[in-house]
Design an enzyme around this catalytic site. Structure first.
Site, PDB file in Angstrom:
ATOM      1  N   LEU A   1       1.822   3.880 -10.720  1.00  0.00           N
ATOM      2  CA  LEU A   1       0.542   4.332 -11.283  1.00  0.00           C
ATOM      3  C   LEU A   1      -0.533   4.503 -10.214  1.00  0.00           C
ATOM      4  O   LEU A   1      -1.597   5.056 -10.494  1.00  0.00           O
ATOM      5  CB  LEU A   1       0.036   3.326 -12.326  1.00  0.00           C
ATOM      6  CG  LEU A   1       1.005   2.908 -13.429  1.00  0.00           C
ATOM      7  CD1 LEU A   1       0.282   2.062 -14.469  1.00  0.00           C
ATOM      8  CD2 LEU A   1       1.641   4.117 -14.090  1.00  0.00           C
TER       9      LEU A   1
ATOM     10  N   TYR B   1      -6.083  17.227  -5.922  1.00  0.00           N
ATOM     11  CA  TYR B   1      -5.450  16.179  -6.745  1.00  0.00           C
ATOM     12  C   TYR B   1      -4.294  16.768  -7.557  1.00  0.00           C
ATOM     13  O   TYR B   1      -3.174  16.225  -7.559  1.00  0.00           O
ATOM     14  CB  TYR B   1      -6.491  15.546  -7.680  1.00  0.00           C
ATOM     15  CG  TYR B   1      -5.884  14.654  -8.741  1.00  0.00           C
ATOM     16  CD1 TYR B   1      -5.500  13.348  -8.447  1.00  0.00           C
ATOM     17  CD2 TYR B   1      -5.674  15.122 -10.046  1.00  0.00           C
ATOM     18  CE1 TYR B   1      -4.929  12.526  -9.421  1.00  0.00           C
ATOM     19  CE2 TYR B   1      -5.106  14.308 -11.023  1.00  0.00           C
ATOM     20  CZ  TYR B   1      -4.738  13.015 -10.700  1.00  0.00           C
ATOM     21  OH  TYR B   1      -4.164  12.208 -11.665  1.00  0.00           O
TER      22      TYR B   1
ATOM     23  N   ASP C   1       0.865  -1.184   0.000  1.00  0.00           N
ATOM     24  CA  ASP C   1       0.000   0.000   0.000  1.00  0.00           C
ATOM     25  C   ASP C   1       0.899   1.231   0.000  1.00  0.00           C
ATOM     26  O   ASP C   1       1.896   1.272   0.745  1.00  0.00           O
ATOM     27  CB  ASP C   1      -0.878  -0.034   1.273  1.00  0.00           C
ATOM     28  CG  ASP C   1      -2.070   0.898   1.174  1.00  0.00           C
ATOM     29  OD1 ASP C   1      -1.865   2.098   0.869  1.00  0.00           O
ATOM     30  OD2 ASP C   1      -3.205   0.439   1.392  1.00  0.00           O
TER      31      ASP C   1
ATOM     32  N   SER D   1       0.462  14.260 -14.172  1.00  0.00           N
ATOM     33  CA  SER D   1      -0.821  14.553 -14.828  1.00  0.00           C
ATOM     34  C   SER D   1      -0.892  15.966 -15.385  1.00  0.00           C
ATOM     35  O   SER D   1      -0.366  16.919 -14.795  1.00  0.00           O
ATOM     36  CB  SER D   1      -1.931  14.370 -13.788  1.00  0.00           C
ATOM     37  OG  SER D   1      -3.118  14.951 -14.246  1.00  0.00           O
TER      38      SER D   1
ATOM     39  N   GLY E   1     -12.699   4.151 -15.360  1.00  0.00           N
ATOM     40  CA  GLY E   1     -13.653   4.131 -14.239  1.00  0.00           C
ATOM     41  C   GLY E   1     -14.948   4.827 -14.666  1.00  0.00           C
ATOM     42  O   GLY E   1     -14.918   5.843 -15.359  1.00  0.00           O
TER      43      GLY E   1
ATOM     44  N   GLN F   1      -5.039   8.195  -5.642  1.00  0.00           N
ATOM     45  CA  GLN F   1      -6.445   8.581  -5.559  1.00  0.00           C
ATOM     46  C   GLN F   1      -6.592   9.513  -6.762  1.00  0.00           C
ATOM     47  O   GLN F   1      -6.178  10.668  -6.728  1.00  0.00           O
ATOM     48  CB  GLN F   1      -6.719   9.279  -4.234  1.00  0.00           C
ATOM     49  CG  GLN F   1      -8.189   9.534  -3.924  1.00  0.00           C
ATOM     50  CD  GLN F   1      -8.956  10.284  -5.001  1.00  0.00           C
ATOM     51  OE1 GLN F   1      -9.587   9.683  -5.890  1.00  0.00           O
ATOM     52  NE2 GLN F   1      -8.894  11.588  -4.966  1.00  0.00           N
ATOM     53  N   SER F   2      -7.228   9.021  -7.844  1.00  0.00           N
ATOM     54  CA  SER F   2      -7.097   9.692  -9.137  1.00  0.00           C
ATOM     55  C   SER F   2      -8.334  10.476  -9.574  1.00  0.00           C
ATOM     56  O   SER F   2      -8.337  11.046 -10.660  1.00  0.00           O
ATOM     57  CB  SER F   2      -6.773   8.643 -10.212  1.00  0.00           C
ATOM     58  OG  SER F   2      -7.926   7.878 -10.489  1.00  0.00           O
TER      59      SER F   2
ATOM     60  N   GLU G   1      -3.346  17.702 -15.055  1.00  0.00           N
ATOM     61  CA  GLU G   1      -4.042  18.503 -14.036  1.00  0.00           C
ATOM     62  C   GLU G   1      -3.079  19.461 -13.329  1.00  0.00           C
ATOM     63  O   GLU G   1      -3.508  20.435 -12.723  1.00  0.00           O
ATOM     64  CB  GLU G   1      -4.699  17.592 -12.998  1.00  0.00           C
ATOM     65  CG  GLU G   1      -6.047  17.052 -13.389  1.00  0.00           C
ATOM     66  CD  GLU G   1      -7.141  18.108 -13.435  1.00  0.00           C
ATOM     67  OE1 GLU G   1      -7.374  18.763 -12.417  1.00  0.00           O
ATOM     68  OE2 GLU G   1      -7.753  18.285 -14.496  1.00  0.00           O
TER      69      GLU G   1
END
Ligand code: NAP
Ligand code: G4F
Length: 327
Positions: free
Chosen positions: A81, A150, A59, A126, A186, A84-85, A128
């Site tokens: 990879l 994020y 983890d 990312s 997802g 918490q995406s 983002e």
């Protein structure tokens, strides 16, 4: 017999983990997928791979578990990879997002540094991180301006990766990937939410879908293409960061129109807007310049926007039809 190269993939149960595992197997790797203990088995995306990969428990919240797997497996490459995406969850669970998506990277980098600094490390950064970008397309020189917990957590992970490369000479790279989708995306992300709804509407199960901001624009590619760029980055002589993107930007509305069109439907009859899906701070437009990846990695996307939407809609219609047949 020649020893197989070993790779550890965190986030193996996620969209990218499943495509990357398939690709690494095709390259002759021994693949070790990191899964965390959970009360139900989240193996939907990797069921078909289970006989061919090793699943190991660890983890990103637990430093010693990461050290343990590196010591026992002795990999050549680590692909980080796991995260918490989901951006909206990062607003409701900012501390957890920071622990996993930000500090998790440091825990993995520390494990690499302590156990074997020759391990090659890939960090899933990312677009983002660009957030409220001052110009488009975004390049490796565009200043970062994240707009969510994020994005901020990813920026921390990005800079830690750079810092461990510069400070400890690790082969650590950050791949700044723009949005990439697939039938394994997802269901909470907007593209998959749309294609799943199109399938249900087409098959008469639903009569509408409720979305948020239709004006946001994203640079959407196919996940199967993007995992190849991750691998290519770790095969270079020297570690460097890259942007991976298509260079084309489309609005959520464009995606909606195209998805309904693929099913022979006109979108306006079926789409409702609910401000519940708006974000406290939005990222309005993302579009990436992947010129460096094209030049050095010889990477380019194989699936274009229309092809991506079609393959997702067709897969969801097939899946929902199958569910109807067995029920
Ligand atoms: P995803 O489908 O949401 O998968 C996330 C993975 O992280 C899951 O396997 C999840 O495992 C695992 N995970 C979550 N918390 C963990 C923890 N504490 N310890 C270990 N594993 C944990 O994400 P994705 O779309 O494949 O994306 C892969 C990575 O790329 C993520 O880091 C994401 O932030 C980043 N990224 C994605 C995109 C994109 O467009 N897809 C773009 C840029 C960057 P469980 O099954 O146990 O929950
Ligand atoms: O599909 P999204 O939730 O993805 P977002 O926020 O761009 O993040 C994804 O891509 C990042 C790369 O840039 C990854 F790092 C991250 O892990 C994740 O994979 O939302 C896309 C856009 C947003 O502007 C959102 O406001 O779609 C808009 N949207 C409109 N209606 C919606 C909805 N998003 C969701 N999830 N659900 C809606 O109903």
């Amino acid at each position: 017999m020649k020893n197989k190269r070993k790779a550890i993939v965190t986030g193996i149960t996620g969209q990218d983990g499943s495509y990357l595992a398939e690709f690494l197997l095709s390259q002759g790797y021994e693949v070790y997928g990191v899964m965390r203990r959970s009360s139900t088995q989240p193996f939907e995306r990797i069921e078909h791979l289970i006989p061919r990969i090793h699943l190991v428990e660890a983890d990103l919240l637990d430093q010693l578990s990461l050290i343990r797997i590196l010591k026992t497996i002795k990999p050549r490459e680590v692909y980080n990879l796991a995260s918490q995406s989901f951006v909206p969850t990062s607003f409701t669970e900012p501390v957890l997002t920071g622990e996993v998506t930000a500090l998790g990277v440091t825990r993995m980098l520390e494990a690499v540094r302590l156990v074997d600094p020759k391990i090659r490390f890939y960090q899933a950064s990312s677009s983002e991180m660009y957030g409220l970008a001052p110009r488009s397309p975004q390049t490796l020189n565009t200043p970062f301006y994240p707009r969510s917990p994020y994005g901020i957590a990813k920026l921390y992970g990005h800079w830690m990766t750079v810092n461990y490369r510069e400070g400890y000479k690790l082969f650590a790279v950050s791949g700044i990937l723009f949005n990439h989708e697939s039938p394994r995306r997802g269901i909470e992300f907007v593209t998959r939410k749309i294609t799943d709804a199109v399938a249900r509407i087409k098959l008469g199960l639903w009569d509408s879908v409720t979305l948020g901001n239709l004006h946001a624009k994203r640079d959407w590619g196919f996940a199967g293409d993007y995992v190849k760029a991750m691998w290519k980055m770790l095969q270079l002589k020297k570690p460097e960061d890259f942007i991976v993107a298509t260079g084309e930007s489309h609005s959520v509305e464009d995606f909606v129109k195209e998805a309904f069109l693929c099913a022979g439907l006109s979108w306006k009859k079926y789409v409702e807007i609910d401000p519940r899906f708006y974000r406290p701070a939005e990222v309005h437009t993302l579009c990436g310049d992947a010129a460096k990846a094209r030049r050095i990695l010889k990477w380019k996307p194989e699936v274009n926007f229309k092809g991506l939407v079609r393959l997702m809609v067709e897969a969801d219609i097939e899946r929902v039809s199958r569910q109807l047949r067995v029920s």
